[in-house]
Design a protein around this motif. Sequence first.
Motif, PDB file in Angstrom:
ATOM      1  N   THR A  67      36.133  42.851  36.191  1.00 55.40           N
ATOM      2  CA  THR A  67      37.281  41.938  36.222  1.00 55.40           C
ATOM      3  C   THR A  67      37.388  41.242  37.578  1.00 55.40           C
ATOM      4  OG1 THR A  67      38.490  43.211  34.598  1.00 55.40           O
ATOM      5  CG2 THR A  67      39.810  41.879  36.093  1.00 55.40           C
ATOM      6  N   VAL A  68      37.288  42.039  38.636  1.00 59.73           N
ATOM      7  CA  VAL A  68      37.389  41.462  39.986  1.00 59.73           C
ATOM      8  C   VAL A  68      36.279  40.424  40.183  1.00 59.73           C
ATOM      9  CG1 VAL A  68      37.160  41.997  42.440  1.00 59.73           C
ATOM     10  CG2 VAL A  68      38.544  43.464  40.979  1.00 59.73           C
ATOM     11  N   LYS A  69      35.086  40.789  39.739  1.00 59.37           N
ATOM     12  CA  LYS A  69      33.943  39.891  39.916  1.00 59.37           C
ATOM     13  C   LYS A  69      34.111  38.615  39.075  1.00 59.37           C
ATOM     14  CE  LYS A  69      28.978  40.315  40.484  1.00 59.37           C
ATOM     15  NZ  LYS A  69      27.797  41.136  40.328  1.00 59.37           N
ATOM     16  N   ALA A  70      34.642  38.789  37.871  1.00 60.82           N
ATOM     17  CA  ALA A  70      34.814  37.625  36.981  1.00 60.82           C
ATOM     18  C   ALA A  70      35.791  36.623  37.588  1.00 60.82           C
ATOM     19  CB  ALA A  70      35.313  38.088  35.612  1.00 60.82           C
TER      20      ALA A  70
ATOM     21  N   ASP B 258      44.597  42.661  44.232  1.00 65.33           N
ATOM     22  CA  ASP B 258      44.554  42.867  45.680  1.00 65.33           C
ATOM     23  C   ASP B 258      43.123  43.055  46.188  1.00 65.33           C
ATOM     24  OD1 ASP B 258      47.226  42.630  45.780  1.00 65.33           O
ATOM     25  OD2 ASP B 258      47.681  44.748  46.095  1.00 65.33           O
ATOM     26  N   ARG B 259      42.228  43.367  45.251  1.00 70.15           N
ATOM     27  CA  ARG B 259      40.835  43.583  45.681  1.00 70.15           C
ATOM     28  C   ARG B 259      40.032  42.277  45.758  1.00 70.15           C
ATOM     29  NH1 ARG B 259      38.600  48.155  41.684  1.00 70.15           N
ATOM     30  NH2 ARG B 259      40.518  49.346  41.422  1.00 70.15           N
ATOM     31  N   LEU B 260      40.604  41.201  45.294  1.00 73.41           N
ATOM     32  CA  LEU B 260      39.854  39.945  45.286  1.00 73.41           C
ATOM     33  C   LEU B 260      39.501  39.516  46.701  1.00 73.41           C
ATOM     34  CD1 LEU B 260      41.985  37.968  42.671  1.00 73.41           C
ATOM     35  CD2 LEU B 260      39.706  38.894  42.318  1.00 73.41           C
ATOM     36  N   ASN B 261      38.269  39.110  46.882  1.00 75.18           N
ATOM     37  CA  ASN B 261      37.844  38.614  48.190  1.00 75.18           C
ATOM     38  C   ASN B 261      36.819  37.506  47.957  1.00 75.18           C
ATOM     39  OD1 ASN B 261      36.726  38.145  50.694  1.00 75.18           O
ATOM     40  ND2 ASN B 261      36.960  40.275  51.351  1.00 75.18           N
ATOM     41  N   TYR B 262      37.324  36.290  47.899  1.00 77.02           N
ATOM     42  CA  TYR B 262      36.453  35.157  47.558  1.00 77.02           C
ATOM     43  C   TYR B 262      35.389  34.917  48.624  1.00 77.02           C
ATOM     44  CZ  TYR B 262      40.549  34.366  44.635  1.00 77.02           C
ATOM     45  OH  TYR B 262      41.585  34.534  43.769  1.00 77.02           O
ATOM     46  N   ASN B 263      35.753  35.084  49.889  1.00 76.48           N
ATOM     47  CA  ASN B 263      34.782  34.842  50.966  1.00 76.48           C
ATOM     48  C   ASN B 263      33.590  35.776  50.832  1.00 76.48           C
ATOM     49  OD1 ASN B 263      36.735  33.159  51.848  1.00 76.48           O
ATOM     50  ND2 ASN B 263      37.177  34.240  53.746  1.00 76.48           N
TER      51      ASN B 263
ATOM     52  N   TRP C 161      44.689  35.859  48.241  1.00 79.20           N
ATOM     53  CA  TRP C 161      43.690  36.053  47.184  1.00 79.20           C
ATOM     54  C   TRP C 161      44.237  35.724  45.802  1.00 79.20           C
ATOM     55  CZ3 TRP C 161      40.421  35.377  50.357  1.00 79.20           C
ATOM     56  CH2 TRP C 161      40.090  36.216  51.401  1.00 79.20           C
ATOM     57  N   GLY C 162      45.482  35.420  45.717  1.00 79.11           N
ATOM     58  CA  GLY C 162      45.948  34.973  44.424  1.00 79.11           C
ATOM     59  C   GLY C 162      47.220  35.614  43.953  1.00 79.11           C
ATOM     60  N   LEU C 163      47.660  36.653  44.582  1.00 76.50           N
ATOM     61  CA  LEU C 163      48.886  37.292  44.126  1.00 76.50           C
ATOM     62  C   LEU C 163      50.042  36.768  44.957  1.00 76.50           C
ATOM     63  CD1 LEU C 163      49.041  41.092  43.375  1.00 76.50           C
ATOM     64  CD2 LEU C 163      49.934  39.167  42.093  1.00 76.50           C
ATOM     65  N   ALA C 164      50.853  35.954  44.363  1.00 78.98           N
ATOM     66  CA  ALA C 164      51.920  35.317  45.131  1.00 78.98           C
ATOM     67  C   ALA C 164      52.904  36.338  45.694  1.00 78.98           C
ATOM     68  CB  ALA C 164      52.657  34.327  44.252  1.00 78.98           C
ATOM     69  N   ALA C 165      53.075  37.428  44.985  1.00 77.41           N
ATOM     70  CA  ALA C 165      54.046  38.419  45.432  1.00 77.41           C
ATOM     71  C   ALA C 165      53.756  38.886  46.849  1.00 77.41           C
ATOM     72  CB  ALA C 165      54.038  39.593  44.480  1.00 77.41           C
ATOM     73  N   SER C 166      52.487  38.970  47.176  1.00 78.92           N
ATOM     74  CA  SER C 166      52.151  39.441  48.517  1.00 78.92           C
ATOM     75  C   SER C 166      51.513  38.340  49.352  1.00 78.92           C
ATOM     76  CB  SER C 166      51.210  40.639  48.421  1.00 78.92           C
ATOM     77  OG  SER C 166      50.078  40.281  47.668  1.00 78.92           O
ATOM     78  N   ALA C 167      51.745  37.103  48.937  1.00 83.37           N
ATOM     79  CA  ALA C 167      51.055  35.992  49.590  1.00 83.37           C
ATOM     80  C   ALA C 167      51.295  35.952  51.090  1.00 83.37           C
ATOM     81  CB  ALA C 167      51.492  34.678  48.966  1.00 83.37           C
TER      82      ALA C 167
END
Lengths: 246, 444
Positions: free
Chosen positions: B128-131, B209-214, B385-391
């Motif tokens: 999921t994270v990778k997708a 929270d694990r998303l890391n696009y870089n 990374w995409g979660l506005a709650a913790s943006a």
Amino acid sequence: MRLRPILRRGDLTNNLLSAILAIGGLLMLAFLGVKLYNFFVSQEEKNAAAFLDSLQAKIDALDETDCVQYPQASPPDFQLSPQGCIVNNTFVLRGVKGWFLAAWNKSDSLNVKPEKCFDKNCLCVCNGAPDKNTCQENGLCRETDRPVFLNFTLAYTNSENYKDNVDDITVYKDNFVESYCTYLISGLMPFNVAKSTEGIAVSYNYGVYNNPNILLFNRISVGGKGGMFSQLRQCPRFLRERDWAG
Amino acid sequence: MKRLGELSSQQIVVIVLALGAFIIAALFLFGVFNNEDLTERELCRLSILERATVPNVAAQAIPIQCTTEKICITADKNFIEKVKDVFTRNPAAIGATKKSDCKQFAGEENVREVKVKIDSNPSHQAETVKAIEREVANAMYDCWVMTGQGKMDIGTPASGSSIEGKLANLAVEEVDLSVSEINPICIVCSRLAFSDALIEADKNLKLLDRLNYNDFMSREVVPRSSLTYLQTFTDESVGAGYGAVSQSEGLNKYIGKDIGDAELAEIKETLRKQFEDKLNEKISGTEITHKDYIDGLTTVKVKNLLDDISRVGYSRDNQLSIVFTQIKVPSINPNDQFWNTFKSGAVVGSLGAVSGPGKIASFFIPGPGWVKALIKIGTIGATSWGLAASAEDTSRKNQALSAAVCGTFQSKNANQQGCSLVKLVNWDFNTINNLCVGGIEGNL
């Protein structure tokens, strides 16, 4: 005595070909010219129509089965009654500079609303301050299935009046404008939309400022000539303009 | 035997050529821009190409035919939930156009849904994270290619008239340049929204929270290519790895924070590492070396620079966007080290640009003013990374990188230089309006 040139066989063919090519070329140029003219003239109108259609699509897409009953959902503090089951959301849309968003309802007199809204609830964008004539001649309207109420507020609060010496405009301290229409900018703008069985409320509170030079949405100043205060004042039926404290 | 009045072969050739030209022109005018067989990306690319190649006077008459792609990332429901959905749906909605799971796209058409599995299975979680990371990386890459990899002039309005003098001063001083003077123009290539169902399902798992696009873009290769996404953006086959990038990111954590002596010492140390092979070289356009400049930094100066970056808005709408933005820059010195950093492509972080070891341009270090302008644009809309709650918490530390390239546009005026960026930013009106002062082209 002038001699008439002798027309030789074949001359007509040559001239005719040149003439056909020339006419063809001119037609192409004229066609391109019209295309360019239409592009410049209608692009703004196309953008206005796109804005209006997007807003209407957003309103239509609010699913009333998702509505929340008061007091769990606070209704906007105008028009929609607290008893109604309300569904709401905030949308960001691209506006069209110089145009206004306005609305008229079925119950409004024809003296104040454009004829195209006769016997209808309608949501309009108008190129200029949205009075009956401007919106009739330079506006686009879409019919809505229930009354639409617009409400946009902006406030300036400070210890003293702000006098703009360049544009000779004064923003009075504790000035508050609550308007039935809003001015659109060329960038993105937020709109709160609430819907109940009795109507649709489109609103936004632009905030309270103590400096009229601040830019709203990075596009338009709060005060000054052409600023949001003076634009909102152009709406002919603004609800009230009063002291913030009052 | 040729008779008088008979068409000569030359005349026939002229007629055939003229007719051919008319037909081609007519096909172009009526056909190309109304051809339903063309995908939206091809239409966009063609319209950019056309605008980039016609003379300036006619360029504005050519509309940019780019339509923003809408991607809804949502949770994949299991069979029971799907059946339940069918029976609990509003009867009026049954048979109507399928509603997107992302309410952010309410009333909008052509929304592409990406379903991801949200459950406790670790292998599903990694998938999921990778997708999601791949969706973002692909959208950035597609935007980059569609807009001509920064080589096309999309008809950007010239920067403000006062900019040249300011840029000259910026070579030796810190940034005091408003984006309205830089006048960037934008095309919003994609909008990515996270559905409420996904956010709800992820509340306990915290996959987002694990998303890391870089990290993903520095590690994974572009489909049908041997280069990673970052290598592709920077046009380098080696040296654009995450090691180089993370050095620059090391400075990001100070944005929006109080800068004391300890923080200042850390920043100086990071800068010394970034510029270790240039410490004794003079900074371009100045008489001061990198070492002396870094040593001379004070907490006040650093705080002023950081404040300039931290004044950004944060989205609360669970929505990201991939934006192509372009600026025109005044004349540049082709021998300048900063110019060389950007002309083959670079990745821009919130405080600097890295395209490989030894090619680092930092926001802190004086350089040509337009480089500062570019980095300033790179800092707009710090993206979590995409979660506005913790943006607000995450975006300052984890700003997604932008792909940038500067150079002479290959498409039209041989003397016109400019810089183009593809940025991942939060979709909110303040960020987009601040970034796209020159206007937003295309259909949102």
